[in-house]
Design a protein around this motif. Structure first.
Motif, mmCIF file in Angstrom:
data_model
loop_
_atom_site.group_PDB
_atom_site.id
_atom_site.type_symbol
_atom_site.label_atom_id
_atom_site.label_comp_id
_atom_site.label_asym_id
_atom_site.label_seq_id
_atom_site.Cartn_x
_atom_site.Cartn_y
_atom_site.Cartn_z
ATOM 1 N N ILE A 189 -2.586 -2.382 17.415
ATOM 2 C CA ILE A 189 -2.928 -3.328 16.347
ATOM 3 C C ILE A 189 -1.778 -3.495 15.356
ATOM 4 O O ILE A 189 -1.942 -4.127 14.316
ATOM 5 C CB ILE A 189 -4.228 -2.919 15.600
ATOM 6 C CG1 ILE A 189 -4.110 -1.513 15.011
ATOM 7 C CG2 ILE A 189 -5.436 -3.025 16.508
ATOM 8 C CD1 ILE A 189 -5.266 -1.157 14.070
ATOM 9 N N LYS A 190 -0.610 -2.925 15.684
ATOM 10 C CA LYS A 190 0.526 -3.061 14.771
ATOM 11 C C LYS A 190 1.731 -3.660 15.498
ATOM 12 O O LYS A 190 1.751 -3.766 16.725
ATOM 13 C CB LYS A 190 0.878 -1.692 14.175
ATOM 14 C CG LYS A 190 -0.161 -1.189 13.166
ATOM 15 C CD LYS A 190 -0.165 -2.039 11.885
ATOM 16 C CE LYS A 190 -1.162 -1.557 10.853
ATOM 17 N NZ LYS A 190 -1.363 -2.504 9.754
ATOM 18 N N SER A 191 2.726 -4.061 14.719
ATOM 19 C CA SER A 191 3.858 -4.779 15.284
ATOM 20 C C SER A 191 4.794 -3.872 16.083
ATOM 21 O O SER A 191 4.793 -2.650 15.915
ATOM 22 C CB SER A 191 4.648 -5.468 14.175
ATOM 23 O OG SER A 191 3.820 -6.415 13.546
ATOM 24 N N GLY A 201 -8.426 -4.993 -1.001
ATOM 25 C CA GLY A 201 -8.168 -4.530 0.362
ATOM 26 C C GLY A 201 -6.677 -4.333 0.489
ATOM 27 O O GLY A 201 -6.025 -3.855 -0.449
ATOM 28 N N GLU A 202 -6.082 -4.790 1.614
ATOM 29 C CA GLU A 202 -4.656 -4.549 1.851
ATOM 30 C C GLU A 202 -3.785 -5.315 0.852
ATOM 31 O O GLU A 202 -3.843 -6.535 0.769
ATOM 32 C CB GLU A 202 -4.301 -4.974 3.283
ATOM 33 C CG GLU A 202 -2.828 -4.801 3.582
ATOM 34 C CD GLU A 202 -2.403 -5.402 4.927
ATOM 35 O OE1 GLU A 202 -3.269 -5.612 5.798
ATOM 36 O OE2 GLU A 202 -1.200 -5.673 5.081
ATOM 37 N N ILE A 203 -2.980 -4.578 0.116
ATOM 38 C CA ILE A 203 -2.046 -5.235 -0.816
ATOM 39 C C ILE A 203 -0.616 -5.085 -0.311
ATOM 40 O O ILE A 203 0.232 -5.944 -0.545
ATOM 41 C CB ILE A 203 -2.229 -4.683 -2.259
ATOM 42 C CG1 ILE A 203 -1.489 -5.537 -3.284
ATOM 43 C CG2 ILE A 203 -1.817 -3.221 -2.377
ATOM 44 C CD1 ILE A 203 -1.933 -5.306 -4.729
ATOM 45 N N MET A 237 1.903 1.966 7.607
ATOM 46 C CA MET A 237 1.137 2.331 6.409
ATOM 47 C C MET A 237 0.635 1.080 5.712
ATOM 48 O O MET A 237 1.351 0.107 5.571
ATOM 49 C CB MET A 237 2.006 3.128 5.434
ATOM 50 C CG MET A 237 3.318 2.432 5.065
ATOM 51 S SD MET A 237 4.149 3.215 3.679
ATOM 52 C CE MET A 237 4.053 1.935 2.425
ATOM 53 N N ASP A 238 -0.620 1.104 5.312
ATOM 54 C CA ASP A 238 -1.182 0.007 4.511
ATOM 55 C C ASP A 238 -1.669 0.592 3.194
ATOM 56 O O ASP A 238 -2.341 1.617 3.198
ATOM 57 C CB ASP A 238 -2.377 -0.644 5.226
ATOM 58 C CG ASP A 238 -1.935 -1.651 6.297
ATOM 59 O OD1 ASP A 238 -0.715 -1.785 6.523
ATOM 60 O OD2 ASP A 238 -2.828 -2.282 6.902
ATOM 61 N N VAL A 239 -1.339 -0.068 2.104
ATOM 62 C CA VAL A 239 -1.872 0.351 0.805
ATOM 63 C C VAL A 239 -3.088 -0.513 0.503
ATOM 64 O O VAL A 239 -3.010 -1.748 0.543
ATOM 65 C CB VAL A 239 -0.825 0.198 -0.321
ATOM 66 C CG1 VAL A 239 -1.413 0.674 -1.653
ATOM 67 C CG2 VAL A 239 0.446 0.963 0.016
HETATM 68 MG MG MG Z 1 -0.655 -6.101 7.313
#
Ligand code: MG
Ligand code: 4AD
Length: 465
Positions: A362-364, A387-389, A379-381
């Protein structure tokens, strides 16, 4: 009257030199009066606060005020005096008033009463003149400035990456094509394909979805860079958090691993929120009062608390055991939806969260692969209400592993041959992330819809103004 220079209303309130002659120009917010006196509330955009103009009706004559209605633009000279009325410190006793432009009360759409945000979007050409949008756009400006200041003070270089590219940085395929070909008469090759050799750049091109790939090239030379520019995504997502055109800030740092990257992201976000509270006090107080009574509390809360850091696997585990009914199912391997992210932040931890080590599917392609063969160093903040910023990662610095991943994904690496090459020439660990500028402004202003934090939003079926 002697010639004096125009003063911005924000400076008048700062200096408060009572008795002095002042010259102000601005737009009428309200005008009310009687036989003896007229009160005009004037705003010039420099501050949320209006300046009251007191004009003697007898001196100017009753007819004089007819063209001065809400929305009109006027130029006033007069004496600054202490205000007797409630709610303002100072006012101007008008000596001369010049009307620059009238605004017909019948057709001017912004009359005094409160308008819905939906209606204001339809008149985006005028909404900057409302209190709310004035506040939002001033905050937006201060946030942009603070971003440059943050990086400049820490030795990062502003690196300009292209808007038109031939690559899909995220591999997500949601790009706006750029072409000068005549769409009614497209040139074809012998086998019927579009003949891009006749197009402007001689190859297919699109608007950038991210400056990251070029940003990495900058980091591998200058050490620490950031980009800050428009990005474009042709996703058909009609949500309160997606735009087709948004601004992104992408720092990229040589020799950083994912932990350094998380430290940077947390420090950066806290700095920006602290900056907003310090430099946009009046505007934030206004928005807190009018829209979101918990705004200031929420901003302070983020500054004062450590972000929780945990892996995607741990996060999914919490969600699965929560017993909460989600609209989208949650299981290991699922791309988390905003409802899942917000559950972790708002219900479970009650703090901002940084999730790491996502499933590679699900990631690049560019994220560093973990030894387990299943996850990558992404990593997602995640923030309350948003939600995701931020999304980011440590990058795959190993040439062979990067090639192997692009093969698994059956990617055509021709348009990014140069990116692949950097892993052969002095490769090094490095990491970076992207902050969605409008998501930051959403958070800082407490607005509910991303269309209301950019002056002229671009969304599916809407490119007006
Ligand atoms: Mg993203
Ligand atoms: O997570 P994203 O897609 O990551 C990247 O583009 C990486 N190249 C960043 C990097 O590592 N240098 O996007 C980054 C952020 C998201 O977290 C979100 O805040 C914002 O950009 N974003 C959007 N904002 C508004 N509208 C959209 N359609 C957005 N898509 C992403």
């Amino acid at each position: 009257m002697e010639s004096i220079r125009r003063t911005k209303i924000v400076d008048i309130f700062k200096q408060l030199e009572f008795g002095s002659k002042v010259d102000v120009k601005g737009w009428v917010r309200t005008i009310r009066g009687n036989k003896y006196v007229n009160f005009i509330h004037l705003n010039d955009g420099s501050t949320i606060h209006n300046l009251q103009i007191v004009a003697d009706a007898e001196k100017f004559g009753e007819e004089f005020f007819k063209p001065i209605s809400t929305g009109a633009c006027i130029h006033v000279q007069g004496k600054l005096v202490e205000s007797q009325g409630k709610g303002q410190k100072a006012e101007i006793q008008a000596e001369s008033i010049e009307v620059y432009g009238t605004a017909d009360p019948v057709t001017y759409p912004l009359q005094k009463k409160g308008h819905s945000m939906e209606f204001l979007r339809e008149i985006a050409y005028l909404r900057p003149r409302t209190n709310t949008f004035g506040a939002i756009y001033r905050i937006r400006h201060h946030m942009a400035y603070a971003i440059h200041k943050y990086f400049n003070d820490r030795g990062f270089f502003y690196f300009h990456t292209p808007i038109i590219t031939a690559s899909d940085a995220e591999g997500a395929g949601s790009m706006f094509q750029v072409t000068t070909l005549d769409l009614n008469n497209v040139p074809r090759t012998e086998d019927g394909q579009v003949n891009y050799s006749e197009d402007f750049f001689g190859s297919p091109t699109n608007l950038t979805v991210s400056g990251q790939l070029e940003g990495e090239l900058g980091a591998m030379a200058l050490g620490a860079i950031y980009t800050f520019g428009p990005t474009f995504r042709a996703e058909n997502s009609n949500t309160p958090r997606h735009l087709a055109e948004f601004w992104m800030i992408e720092p990229e740092v040589a020799f950083y691993d994912i932990h350094d990257n998380m430290d940077l992201a947390e420090d950066f976000l806290k700095y920006l929120i602290r900056y907003a509270l310090e430099h946009c006090k009046d505007d934030i107080e206004f928005l807190n009062e009018m829209f979101d009574k918990e705004l200031i509390e929420r901003l302070k809360f983020v500054i004062e608390n450590d972000f929780v850091r945990l892996t995607y696997t741990e996060g999914v585990d919490i969600l699965e055991k929560s017993g909460h009914k989600f609209e989208f199912p949650v299981y290991w391997g699922a791309d988390l939806q905003s409802e899942h992210e917000r559950y972790l932040v708002e219900k479970h931890f009650k703090r901002p969260v940084i999730l790491t080590d996502y499933p590679k599917e699900i990631k690049s392609f560019y994220m560093k692969q973990n030894k387990d063969g299943k996850t990558v160093r992404g990593m997602d903040v995640l923030f309350p209400k948003i939600g995701e910023i931020i999304g980011g990662s440590e990058r795959e610095a190993d040439y062979d592993k990067l090639v192997q991943r692009t093969k698994e994904l059956e990617m055509n690496t021709d348009p990014i041959w140069w990116y692949m090459e950097t892993r052969k020439f002095g490769t090094a660990p490095h990491a970076g992330f992207g902050l969605g500028f409008e998501r930051l402004v959403l958070f800082v202003t407490g607005m509910a819809n991303i269309r209301d934090v950019i002056p002229f939003p671009r969304t599916p079926n809407n490119a007006e103004f």
